[in-house]
Design a protein around this motif. Structure first.
Motif, PDB file in Angstrom:
ATOM      1  N   UNK A 272       0.831  -1.204   0.000  1.00  0.00           N
ATOM      2  CA  UNK A 272       0.000   0.000   0.000  1.00  0.00           C
ATOM      3  C   UNK A 272       0.864   1.253   0.000  1.00  0.00           C
ATOM      4  N   UNK A 273       0.231   2.351  -0.319  1.00  0.00           N
ATOM      5  CA  UNK A 273       0.763   3.685  -0.050  1.00  0.00           C
ATOM      6  C   UNK A 273      -0.349   4.424   0.666  1.00  0.00           C
ATOM      7  N   UNK A 274      -0.036   5.015   1.800  1.00  0.00           N
ATOM      8  CA  UNK A 274      -1.129   5.645   2.546  1.00  0.00           C
ATOM      9  C   UNK A 274      -0.988   7.159   2.607  1.00  0.00           C
ATOM     10  N   UNK A 275      -2.148   7.797   2.666  1.00  0.00           N
ATOM     11  CA  UNK A 275      -2.251   9.244   2.688  1.00  0.00           C
ATOM     12  C   UNK A 275      -3.095   9.648   3.901  1.00  0.00           C
ATOM     13  N   UNK A 276      -2.655  10.658   4.617  1.00  0.00           N
ATOM     14  CA  UNK A 276      -3.357  11.103   5.819  1.00  0.00           C
ATOM     15  C   UNK A 276      -4.117  12.386   5.508  1.00  0.00           C
ATOM     16  N   UNK A 277      -5.421  12.367   5.748  1.00  0.00           N
ATOM     17  CA  UNK A 277      -6.203  13.589   5.541  1.00  0.00           C
ATOM     18  C   UNK A 277      -6.503  14.268   6.872  1.00  0.00           C
ATOM     19  N   UNK A 278      -6.704  15.575   6.815  1.00  0.00           N
ATOM     20  CA  UNK A 278      -6.964  16.365   8.020  1.00  0.00           C
ATOM     21  C   UNK A 278      -8.211  15.840   8.726  1.00  0.00           C
ATOM     22  N   UNK A 279      -8.209  15.961  10.034  1.00  0.00           N
ATOM     23  CA  UNK A 279      -9.250  15.341  10.842  1.00  0.00           C
ATOM     24  C   UNK A 279     -10.652  15.734  10.400  1.00  0.00           C
ATOM     25  N   UNK A 280     -11.399  14.728   9.946  1.00  0.00           N
ATOM     26  CA  UNK A 280     -12.798  14.890   9.531  1.00  0.00           C
ATOM     27  C   UNK A 280     -12.987  15.961   8.450  1.00  0.00           C
ATOM     28  N   UNK A 281     -11.933  16.257   7.715  1.00  0.00           N
ATOM     29  CA  UNK A 281     -11.984  17.279   6.673  1.00  0.00           C
ATOM     30  C   UNK A 281     -12.310  16.612   5.338  1.00  0.00           C
ATOM     31  N   UNK A 282     -13.576  16.642   4.966  1.00  0.00           N
ATOM     32  CA  UNK A 282     -14.009  15.951   3.757  1.00  0.00           C
ATOM     33  C   UNK A 282     -13.543  16.641   2.479  1.00  0.00           C
ATOM     34  N   UNK A 283     -13.324  17.946   2.536  1.00  0.00           N
ATOM     35  CA  UNK A 283     -12.809  18.654   1.365  1.00  0.00           C
ATOM     36  C   UNK A 283     -11.375  18.191   1.078  1.00  0.00           C
ATOM     37  N   UNK A 284     -10.592  18.036   2.138  1.00  0.00           N
ATOM     38  CA  UNK A 284      -9.214  17.567   1.978  1.00  0.00           C
ATOM     39  C   UNK A 284      -9.189  16.127   1.470  1.00  0.00           C
ATOM     40  N   UNK A 285     -10.050  15.278   2.022  1.00  0.00           N
ATOM     41  CA  UNK A 285     -10.122  13.891   1.568  1.00  0.00           C
ATOM     42  C   UNK A 285     -10.553  13.826   0.111  1.00  0.00           C
ATOM     43  N   UNK A 286     -11.529  14.618  -0.258  1.00  0.00           N
ATOM     44  CA  UNK A 286     -12.013  14.649  -1.642  1.00  0.00           C
ATOM     45  C   UNK A 286     -10.880  15.033  -2.596  1.00  0.00           C
ATOM     46  N   UNK A 287     -10.087  16.026  -2.198  1.00  0.00           N
ATOM     47  CA  UNK A 287      -8.978  16.482  -3.041  1.00  0.00           C
ATOM     48  C   UNK A 287      -7.916  15.391  -3.181  1.00  0.00           C
ATOM     49  N   UNK A 288      -7.611  14.716  -2.077  1.00  0.00           N
ATOM     50  CA  UNK A 288      -6.622  13.641  -2.130  1.00  0.00           C
ATOM     51  C   UNK A 288      -7.086  12.501  -3.031  1.00  0.00           C
ATOM     52  N   UNK A 289      -8.354  12.139  -2.910  1.00  0.00           N
ATOM     53  CA  UNK A 289      -8.908  11.073  -3.737  1.00  0.00           C
ATOM     54  C   UNK A 289      -8.910  11.461  -5.213  1.00  0.00           C
ATOM     55  N   UNK A 290      -9.255  12.703  -5.474  1.00  0.00           N
ATOM     56  CA  UNK A 290      -9.323  13.192  -6.857  1.00  0.00           C
ATOM     57  C   UNK A 290      -7.952  13.199  -7.510  1.00  0.00           C
ATOM     58  N   UNK A 291      -6.936  13.602  -6.751  1.00  0.00           N
ATOM     59  CA  UNK A 291      -5.590  13.751  -7.303  1.00  0.00           C
ATOM     60  C   UNK A 291      -4.799  12.445  -7.334  1.00  0.00           C
ATOM     61  N   UNK A 292      -5.301  11.422  -6.661  1.00  0.00           N
ATOM     62  CA  UNK A 292      -4.599  10.150  -6.616  1.00  0.00           C
ATOM     63  C   UNK A 292      -4.828   9.368  -7.925  1.00  0.00           C
TER      64      UNK A 292
END
Length: 374
Positions: free
Chosen positions: A123-143
């Motif tokens: 795996x490669x793991x990415x940490x998103x800011x606590x409960x920050x769905x905008x940050x998670x969305x951006x990470x998922x989009x850019x991955x």
């Protein structure tokens, strides 16, 4: 007798039904078995417990683990192993690895599982800011990696806040990721039937794997993984913390089963917890979103002095400091339970008031109480 305001949210440890089931199993079966589940540790007691937990979580199957920590480790390591299986046993290239997205405040067992799985190369793991769905969305989009997994606690034990389940479900529909939920602190306390935080927010179908523990509200010992039949078989084959650990003794399996039955049946316990949450927030002004109310003191000596005074007054509330939280946010963590009364909440609040200043909202400006999900 001192009342714990730190552990068992539903206080099933002393329930007569649980005590009788434990004693009966011990008298009939002794303290065994003393082996791993795949060798000689699996009994009818464990099979029955897995069945009722799978039904509670609305999943096809369930796999028992010795602890909640080992359950999370088994799931994450198994997910990492999947990349090797899909590559025919060879080491996966970067784009063939599984991308795992983890909340920055996830439990240590998830963090350690991710580190191990990444070191093994799956795996490669990415940490998103606590409960920050905008940050998670951006990470998922850019991955650019094709296979994606999101893992999060359902209820974060050091702060008492809930994961944004509805938003996570929406992101799952958008990005199609595999969703792993650690519902250690939500199981039996949240949801109409005690099914946990996913049931509370009607998101059970959006959760692919639900990890739980039997050492919190169930007042026993052990962890479990509720999932599909195929994932159960895969974790049994790849989850080393499951494979090479001794299974829980029969009396504890019997105790856990009885606890699940009682927790489902006695819904008044969940209702009482909600009342205590409302009362504590009204008295202190501290926003309470779950049964865990955290009071940050920030000073080591003052926090331990407060803990000692609460203990002397009959309330077992332990201080929480490093490594669980940063030194600057040392705190006490109060778990409001079904057996606490309104008077208990008043007395606890009065003692805490000696150490910090509460900002109790006025009746005319009490929107936070109604906005809080209780």
């Amino acid at each position: 007798m001192k009342k714990s305001v730190r552990s068992k949210s539903s206080n099933l440890g002393r329930h007569p039904t649980v005590a009788k089931a434990t004693a009966k199993a011990a008298l009939e079966q002794g303290a065994g078995p003393r082996g791993s589940p795949l060798i000689c540790g699996y009994t009818n007691y464990h099979m029955a417990l897995e069945s009722i937990l799978a039904k509670l979580k609305k999943k096809e199957a369930c796999l028992l683990c010795p602890t909640g920590f080992s359950a999370n480790m088994a799931v994450i390591v198994a997910i990492g192993s999947l990349a090797f299986v899909l590559c025919g046993g060879r080491t996966p290239a970067k784009e063939e690895k599984i991308a795992v997205f983890s909340d920055e405040l996830n439990h240590a067992s998830i963090v350690d599982g991710l580190k191990l799985a990444e070191r093994q190369g799956g795996i490669e793991y990415f940490v998103y800011k606590h409960c920050d769905m905008a940050h998670l969305d951006a990470l998922l989009t850019n991955c650019k990696m094709k296979r994606k997994v999101v893992v999060t606690d359902s209820l974060f034990s050091m702060d008492g806040d809930l994961a944004p389940m509805v938003e996570l479900a929406e992101l799952r529909k958008k990005h199609g990721f595999f969703f792993v939920l650690d519902d250690a602190h939500g199981t039996f306390v949240w949801g109409k039937n005690g099914g946990g935080v996913a049931e509370e927010f009607n998101c059970e179908e959006d959760v692919d794997i639900c990890v739980g523990t039997l050492s919190k509200a169930a007042a026993s010992l052990g962890g479990f993984i509720a999932c599909s039949k195929s994932w159960k078989q895969f974790i049994q084959s790849m989850g080393r913390s499951f494979i090479f650990s001794t299974v829980a003794p029969v009396p504890l399996a019997a105790a856990s089963y009885a606890s699940v039955v009682v927790a489902i049946k006695e819904s008044w316990r969940r209702e009482e917890v909600r009342k205590r949450m409302q009362e504590f927030q009204a008295l202190t002004g501290i926003r309470v979103t779950s049964q865990i109310a955290c009071v940050i003191i920030g000073d080591f000596k003052k926090t331990f002095k407060l803990s000692q005074e609460l203990l002397e007054s009959g309330y077992y509330v332990m201080p929480v400091g490093p490594p669980a939280v940063p030194p600057s946010s040392i705190r006490i963590r109060i778990t409001l339970t079904a057996v606490h009364t309104a008077d208990d909440v008043k007395r606890i609040s009065a003692i805490i008031r000696k150490y910090i200043n509460f900002e109790v909202p006025s009746i005319s400006n009490n929107s936070s109480l109604s906005a809080c999900r209780l």
